[in-house]
Design a protein around this motif. Structure first.
Motif, short mmCIF file in Angstrom:
data_model
loop_
_atom_site.label_atom_id
_atom_site.label_comp_id
_atom_site.label_asym_id
_atom_site.label_seq_id
_atom_site.Cartn_x
_atom_site.Cartn_y
_atom_site.Cartn_z
N PRO A 73 -28.86 -20.99 1.05
CA PRO A 73 -28.97 -19.55 1.33
C PRO A 73 -28.60 -18.75 0.09
N ASP A 74 -29.21 -17.57 -0.03
CA ASP A 74 -28.88 -16.73 -1.18
C ASP A 74 -27.82 -15.69 -0.84
N GLY A 75 -27.27 -15.77 0.38
CA GLY A 75 -26.19 -14.86 0.77
C GLY A 75 -25.64 -15.22 2.13
N THR A 76 -24.37 -14.86 2.36
CA THR A 76 -23.75 -15.11 3.66
C THR A 76 -22.94 -13.88 4.08
N ARG A 77 -22.75 -13.76 5.39
CA ARG A 77 -21.85 -12.74 5.95
C ARG A 77 -20.99 -13.42 7.00
N HIS A 78 -19.76 -13.00 7.08
CA HIS A 78 -18.84 -13.57 8.06
C HIS A 78 -18.43 -12.47 9.04
N LEU A 79 -18.69 -12.70 10.33
CA LEU A 79 -18.45 -11.70 11.36
C LEU A 79 -17.38 -12.19 12.34
N ALA A 80 -16.61 -11.25 12.87
CA ALA A 80 -15.64 -11.56 13.92
C ALA A 80 -16.42 -11.90 15.19
N PHE A 81 -16.06 -13.01 15.81
CA PHE A 81 -16.81 -13.42 17.01
C PHE A 81 -15.89 -13.78 18.18
N GLY A 82 -15.01 -14.77 18.02
CA GLY A 82 -14.30 -15.34 19.15
C GLY A 82 -13.51 -14.34 19.97
N ASP A 83 -12.62 -13.58 19.34
CA ASP A 83 -11.82 -12.62 20.08
C ASP A 83 -12.68 -11.49 20.62
N VAL A 84 -13.67 -11.05 19.83
CA VAL A 84 -14.55 -9.96 20.26
C VAL A 84 -15.35 -10.38 21.49
N ALA A 85 -15.92 -11.58 21.45
CA ALA A 85 -16.73 -12.06 22.57
C ALA A 85 -15.87 -12.29 23.82
N ALA A 86 -14.65 -12.82 23.64
CA ALA A 86 -13.79 -13.11 24.79
C ALA A 86 -13.34 -11.83 25.48
N VAL A 87 -12.94 -10.82 24.70
CA VAL A 87 -12.53 -9.55 25.30
C VAL A 87 -13.72 -8.86 25.97
N TRP A 88 -14.88 -8.89 25.30
CA TRP A 88 -16.07 -8.26 25.88
C TRP A 88 -16.47 -8.99 27.17
N SER A 89 -16.39 -10.31 27.17
CA SER A 89 -16.70 -11.07 28.37
C SER A 89 -15.80 -10.65 29.53
N THR A 90 -14.52 -10.42 29.24
CA THR A 90 -13.58 -10.00 30.28
C THR A 90 -13.88 -8.58 30.74
N LEU A 91 -14.20 -7.69 29.81
CA LEU A 91 -14.57 -6.32 30.17
C LEU A 91 -15.78 -6.31 31.10
N GLU A 92 -16.78 -7.13 30.79
CA GLU A 92 -17.98 -7.19 31.60
C GLU A 92 -17.69 -7.80 32.97
N ARG A 93 -16.85 -8.84 32.99
CA ARG A 93 -16.53 -9.49 34.27
C ARG A 93 -15.76 -8.53 35.17
N LEU A 94 -14.91 -7.68 34.58
CA LEU A 94 -14.16 -6.69 35.35
C LEU A 94 -14.99 -5.44 35.64
N GLN A 95 -16.19 -5.38 35.06
CA GLN A 95 -17.10 -4.24 35.26
C GLN A 95 -16.44 -2.91 34.88
N VAL A 96 -15.79 -2.91 33.73
CA VAL A 96 -15.08 -1.72 33.27
C VAL A 96 -16.03 -0.57 33.00
N ARG A 97 -17.15 -0.85 32.35
CA ARG A 97 -18.10 0.23 32.03
C ARG A 97 -18.60 0.93 33.28
N SER A 98 -19.07 0.16 34.24
CA SER A 98 -19.63 0.77 35.44
C SER A 98 -18.55 1.47 36.26
#
Length: 528
Positions: A52-77
């Motif tokens: 590859p001619d370039g890479t990016r490193h993104l936050a995933f594990g904590d972001v996905a786990a918290v978002w998964s919990t937010l969605e399961r609790l239906q916080v937005r709705s």
């Protein structure tokens, strides 16, 4: 002429590179080369692309786990249902969910930069333009919310949380050092406290009220107001010294701490009088379940001893004593030189400042001789017998009082709810909350919105911590999110082969605990 053809065998398609030509005037396959399955071809193309001619490193594990919990609790709705339909590209419920996600995973950072550096933009649906995920946009979206609406938002989210819990036992807890708000880097800081109702198991906030430290209403009054919002019996949890401000005979349930020094006869009881609380929940903790006179009435008290707390207090005391003796040595040498010009009263004040540290004045004695400045001399000594008594009678101990007949482990759990809250709030708020650039005044409305985001983030992360605990992982919120944050997403960018540059996304390797968390929070659904 070359073409790719597929052959279906056993439910799978296998591909061949075929060359065709005319044989006796009719088109025929003259040769063919096996290429493999679609996955084989994709892997071959990746290999052919080179490095590859370039890479990016993104936050995933904590972001996905918290978002998964937010969605399961239906916080937005839950939030959008409270506020009703509003014409906006991004709903207020979504803005609150994003604010909670940001606060839980990257507190103190710029919202837009966090969005750019995390994988959230890939899996948050519907897609949100980067220009909408900014601090100014969040405050613009929430600026018209009233205090009553903020309370209804909290109640709606709490209702969703309670749907995922067995009927909880509720505690009223006061956190006086919730946050400190600064209008600018040079303005005077304004401390604020938080009264909240939480579950006994997990310390999950369900209702809260932020207050300015100056002129705050008594904790008991605030607890009664919050109890009316959760519609259930509430047990007051109080700290050492607060019991003098509360009427323990007014019919409310309570669990609180008492000053150790007021009960020397209990402190003198031998260690053999205490029993293990339980290695699973409280390893290294022993307790004496007995009675004592508190506020004129005989009540149930529990004297606890924690080996972990004992070791921490002993280390802290040793450091404080060492610092005090070094300072006294320096002062004694300066006085012995005969060049001192300060009067005796000032030197005594300096000695009092040095020794006025918790427990140090119990074991360290000083003697200042002489009357004139040049004649003053200082001697000091450590009383080793007093030091031994301090270690044996005080270190590692807490004295709790309650009117409940709960098991000792539940009494300790209730009392420690405040420590769990305080630890999480410190993690989410940092040493102080500074207004985002460009700096704006922290109005009562902004403080209320910020506090609600912090409480919701605490609720979500404490739900996660409780779920991890039930799965056999004894982790603090900080430890849990730290382990998840180490599961990153790497984006590999390959050179263009005539069209747009190609990318490939990979997750970092996971150890056994991280894999268990990965599965627990369903992160496979968010993986690239």
């Amino acid at each position: 002429m070359a073409s790719v053809i597929g052959k279906r065998v056993g439910g799978k398609t296998y591909y061949y590179l075929a060359h065709t030509g005319r044989v006796n005037g009719a088109p025929r396959i003259t040769s063919q080369r096996y290429l493999g399955t679609a996955e084989d071809i994709a892997a071959a193309l990746d290999g052919a692309a080179g490095s590859p001619d370039g890479t990016r490193h993104l936050a995933f594990g904590d972001v996905a786990a918290v978002w998964s919990t937010l969605e399961r609790l239906q916080v937005r709705s839950a939030i959008d249902d409270v506020l009703g339909s509003r014409k906006a590209k991004v709903s207020i419920g979504t803005y609150f969910a994003l604010a909670v996600l940001h606060r839980a995973t990257a507190p103190g950072t710029d919202l837009a930069q966090w969005w750019a550096d995390s994988a959230a933009s890939r899996f948050v649906r519907p897609r949100i333009a980067a220009a909408a995920v900014q601090d100014d946009e969040f405050w613009r979206a929430t600026r018209r919310l009233t205090r009553a609406q903020l309370e209804r938002i909290e109640e709606a989210v709490s209702a969703r949380v309670r749907e995922h819990l067995p009927e909880p036992i509720l505690l009223a807890v006061d956190v006086p050092n919730f946050a400190t708000y600064a209008e600018s880097e040079t303005a005077a800081a304004s401390p604020a406290g938080l009264s909240t109702v939480v579950t006994r198991d997990g310390a999950i906030p369900l209702a809260s009220s932020v207050y300015r430290r100056e002129g705050a209403v008594p904790f008991g009054v605030s607890a009664d107001r919050l109890a009316s919002r959760v519609a259930g019996p509430v047990t007051l949890v109080f700290e050492t010294g607060q019991h003098a401000q509360l009427d323990l005979d007014d019919g409310r349930h309570f669990v609180g701490a008492l000053p150790l020094g007021d009960y020397p006869e209990l402190l003198a009881r031998p260690a053999s009088a205490r029993r293990s609380v339980g290695p699973d929940r409280f390893a290294g903790v022993t307790a004496l379940d007995t009675h004592a006179v508190v506020s004129g009435t005989t009540r149930r008290v529990v004297l606890t001893h924690s080996a972990k707390l004992h070791a921490a207090q002993a280390r802290g005391f040793a450091q404080a004593l060492s610092s005090a003796t070094r300072q006294l040595d320096g002062l004694a040498l300066a006085l012995a030189a005969g060049t001192n010009r300060r009067p005796r009263e000032q030197v005594l004040t300096e000695i009092a400042r040095i020794t006025r540290v918790r427990w140090v004045d119990r074991v360290l004695s000083t003697r200042l001789t002489g009357t004139r400045p040049a004649e003053l001399r200082l001697e000091w000594r450590v009383d080793e017998n007093a030091r031994s008594r301090l270690d044996e009678e005080y270190f590692g101990k807490q004295l709790l009082v309650t009117d409940h007949d709960w098991p000792v482990a539940d009494v300790i759990t209730a009392y420690r709810a405040r420590y769990h809250l305080d630890s999480t709030f410190r993690q989410l708020n940092g040493p102080f909350v500074a207004a985002s650039a460009p700096r704006r005044h922290w109005t009562e409305h902004r403080i209320a919105v910020h506090s609600l985001v912090s409480v919701l983030a605490t609720a979500v992360t404490h739900v996660m911590r409780q779920e991890a605990d039930r799965a056999g992982l004894d982790l603090s919120v900080r430890e849990l999110l730290d382990l998840l944050s180490r599961i990153g997403e790497t984006v590999l960018r390959y050179p263009s082969t005539g069209g747009r540059p190609r990318t490939r996304r990979l997750l970092t390797c996971r150890d056994a605990v991280q894999q268990k968390l990965f599965d627990l929070f369903g992160l496979d659904a968010y993986a690239p």
